[in-house]
Write an enzyme that holds these catalytic residues in place. Structure first.
Site, short mmCIF file in Angstrom:
data_model
loop_
_atom_site.label_atom_id
_atom_site.label_comp_id
_atom_site.label_asym_id
_atom_site.label_seq_id
_atom_site.Cartn_x
_atom_site.Cartn_y
_atom_site.Cartn_z
N THR A 96 15.15 49.06 -33.08
CA THR A 96 13.95 49.85 -32.78
C THR A 96 12.79 48.88 -32.62
OG1 THR A 96 14.79 51.65 -34.14
CG2 THR A 96 12.46 51.71 -33.56
N LYS A 171 12.95 56.57 -28.66
CA LYS A 171 13.21 56.31 -30.09
C LYS A 171 11.93 56.53 -30.92
CE LYS A 171 14.93 54.76 -33.92
NZ LYS A 171 15.66 55.67 -34.78
N LYS A 239 7.36 50.39 -40.16
CA LYS A 239 7.26 49.62 -38.90
C LYS A 239 7.18 50.57 -37.71
CE LYS A 239 11.14 48.76 -37.29
NZ LYS A 239 12.33 48.72 -36.46
N1 LIG Z 1 18.98 52.01 -41.13
C1 LIG Z 1 18.79 53.04 -40.35
O1 LIG Z 1 19.02 54.19 -40.76
C2 LIG Z 1 18.35 52.87 -38.92
C3 LIG Z 1 18.51 53.96 -38.05
C4 LIG Z 1 18.13 53.82 -36.72
C5 LIG Z 1 17.57 52.63 -36.29
N2 LIG Z 1 17.38 51.60 -37.16
C6 LIG Z 1 16.80 50.36 -36.64
O2 LIG Z 1 17.86 49.45 -36.46
C7 LIG Z 1 17.42 48.12 -36.71
C8 LIG Z 1 18.28 47.49 -37.79
O3 LIG Z 1 18.17 48.29 -38.95
P1 LIG Z 1 19.04 48.00 -40.27
O4 LIG Z 1 18.83 49.16 -41.15
O5 LIG Z 1 20.40 47.55 -39.89
O6 LIG Z 1 18.22 46.74 -40.86
P2 LIG Z 1 18.68 45.68 -41.95
O7 LIG Z 1 19.79 46.18 -42.78
O8 LIG Z 1 17.40 45.26 -42.61
O9 LIG Z 1 19.25 44.47 -41.06
C9 LIG Z 1 18.40 43.70 -40.28
C10 LIG Z 1 19.22 42.66 -39.53
O10 LIG Z 1 18.31 41.85 -38.75
C11 LIG Z 1 18.57 40.47 -39.05
N3 LIG Z 1 17.35 39.69 -38.85
C12 LIG Z 1 16.11 39.99 -39.27
N4 LIG Z 1 15.24 39.06 -38.87
C13 LIG Z 1 15.95 38.13 -38.19
C14 LIG Z 1 15.62 36.93 -37.53
N5 LIG Z 1 14.35 36.49 -37.48
N6 LIG Z 1 16.61 36.23 -36.94
C15 LIG Z 1 17.89 36.67 -36.99
N7 LIG Z 1 18.28 37.80 -37.59
C16 LIG Z 1 17.31 38.53 -38.19
C17 LIG Z 1 19.05 40.48 -40.49
O11 LIG Z 1 19.70 39.28 -40.77
P3 LIG Z 1 19.80 38.76 -42.31
O12 LIG Z 1 20.99 39.45 -42.88
O13 LIG Z 1 19.98 37.28 -42.17
O14 LIG Z 1 18.50 39.12 -42.98
C18 LIG Z 1 19.98 41.69 -40.44
O15 LIG Z 1 21.20 41.36 -39.82
C19 LIG Z 1 15.93 48.23 -37.07
O16 LIG Z 1 15.16 48.02 -35.93
C20 LIG Z 1 15.80 49.66 -37.56
O17 LIG Z 1 14.48 50.17 -37.40
C21 LIG Z 1 17.78 51.69 -38.46
#
Ligand SMILES: NC(=O)c1ccc[n+]([C@@H]2O[C@H](COP(=O)([O-])OP(=O)(O)OC[C@H]3O[C@@H](n4cnc5c(N)ncnc54)[C@H](OP(=O)(O)O)[C@@H]3O)[C@@H](O)[C@H]2O)c1
Length: 294
Positions: A96, A171, A239
């Site tokens: 997102t 989104k 965010k």
């Molecule tokens: N969770 C939900 O329910 C949900 C639903 C819909 C959409 N989303 C969206 O989907 C996306 C991911 O969400 P999530 O819940 O999976 O987040 P998350 O669990 O916090 O995972 C974030 C991922 O991004 C990586 N990352 C962050 N900064 C980075 C950088 N500078 N370089 C390389 N890798 C980096 C992290 O790596 P590390 O492991 O090394 O930190 C991790 O793999 C977000 O944009 C969120 O808004 C989430």
């Protein structure tokens, strides 16, 4: 079957990559922190040590990362993947991010001869695990449709919205509703506490009333117990509301409830609730209202 490179094994990326693997795709995964890769290796996915290895000779490369900065860093930063991807590999960002970022990245990719699609998802980590995400597409329609099999392995519905940035716009539209819904449920529950009504009964009433929703069903146990294991981290909701208000300032949308909700999520962030589920905004409002945790 298509070869898929998948970058970002967070709460969403890991189950999505696993579903691709289960559907028979040849999946290679990469994550910045290596400890998140071991469980996937044990399940039979190929682990790439470097960004070069995760993108080279793939049909599709997917990014599922925290925010705009993370996606820009991985795609166009120093050692960014855009240097290594070669057509006909298709780049798909499912994070997102701001529509402006989606448009910017698609433009950079195009200069390198690569097609980029924005395909963020609606649905929490449970939907990612169950393969029931709703996938929101922006970019070249033919290219989007050509990888429908990849999307179907991760989601129950794909909706195509138009040119690059349109998926990211859609989104933000759905997450505006989500953020305000959580704020609204929380405010109703705060009032109920001040009326000394039974919280369980109030939640039951909400589920029987016309405002009932699957979303409330997912969150009711957390709200009842004031325990918030993250399905959608509060920092991501914060965010997204920030991105929404940024877009609204540019296009003149008047969104007073979104601004109010953003303040609540910001206060929750300031009280170290960023890694809790977004439903923790309820506890923030309880604290502001002087209600002790039960
Ligand atoms: N969770 C939900 O329910 C949900 C639903 C819909 C959409 N989303 C969206 O989907 C996306 C991911 O969400 P999530 O819940 O999976 O987040 P998350 O669990 O916090 O995972 C974030 C991922 O991004 C990586 N990352 C962050 N900064 C980075 C950088 N500078 N370089 C390389 N890798 C980096 C992290 O790596 P590390 O492991 O090394 O930190 C991790 O793999 C977000 O944009 C969120 O808004 C989430």
């Amino acid at each position: 079957m298509k070869k898929v490179g998948f970058i970002g094994m967070g709460m969403m990326g890991a189950p999505m990559a696993l579903n691709l693997h289960k559907a028979g795709f040849d999946v290679t995964v990469y994550n910045r922190s290596k400890e998140r890769l071991q469980p996937l290796k044990e399940k039979g996915l190929t682990v790439a040590e470097t960004l070069v290895d995760v993108v080279k000779e793939k049909d599709v490369v997917i990014t599922m990362l925290s925010n705009d900065e993370a996606v820009k860093e991985v795609v166009t930063g120093d050692n960014g993947i855009i240097e290594y991807i070669e057509a006909p590999t298709i780049l798909v960002d499912m994070s997102t991010v701001s529509p402006d970022t989606s448009i910017f990245l698609a433009g950079v990719a195009k200069e390198m001869g690569v097609t980029m699609i924005d395909a963020p998802v609606s649905g929490s980590s449970n939907a990612a695990e169950n393969g029931t995400l709703v996938i929101l597409g922006g970019g070249d329609k033919q290219v989007f449709e050509s990888i429908g099999d990849v999307f179907r392995a991760m989601g129950k519905t794909t909706l195509y919205f138009g040119e690059n940035g349109s998926g990211s716009k859609a989104k933000l539209v759905i997450n505006l509703m989500l953020g305000i819904t959580m704020q609204g449920i929380s405010e109703s529950l705060v009032l109920a506490e001040k009326f000394f009504l039974d919280r369980g009964l109030v939640l039951e009433m909400m589920q029987q009333a016309a405002v009932a929703s699957p979303f409330l069903g997912f969150k009711k146990d957390s709200l009842l117990r004031e325990e918030y294991p993250a399905a959608f981290a509060l920092k991501h909701m914060h965010k997204d509301l920030g991105l929404i208000l940024g877009q609204a300032r540019e296009n003149g949308s008047v969104l007073p409830a979104t601004s109010a909700a953003y303040q609540s999520y910001t206060a929750a962030m300031n009280h170290q609730m960023e890694d809790m589920d977004m439903a923790a905004v309820f506890s923030e409002l309880l604290q502001q209202s002087g209600v002790e945790k039960k």
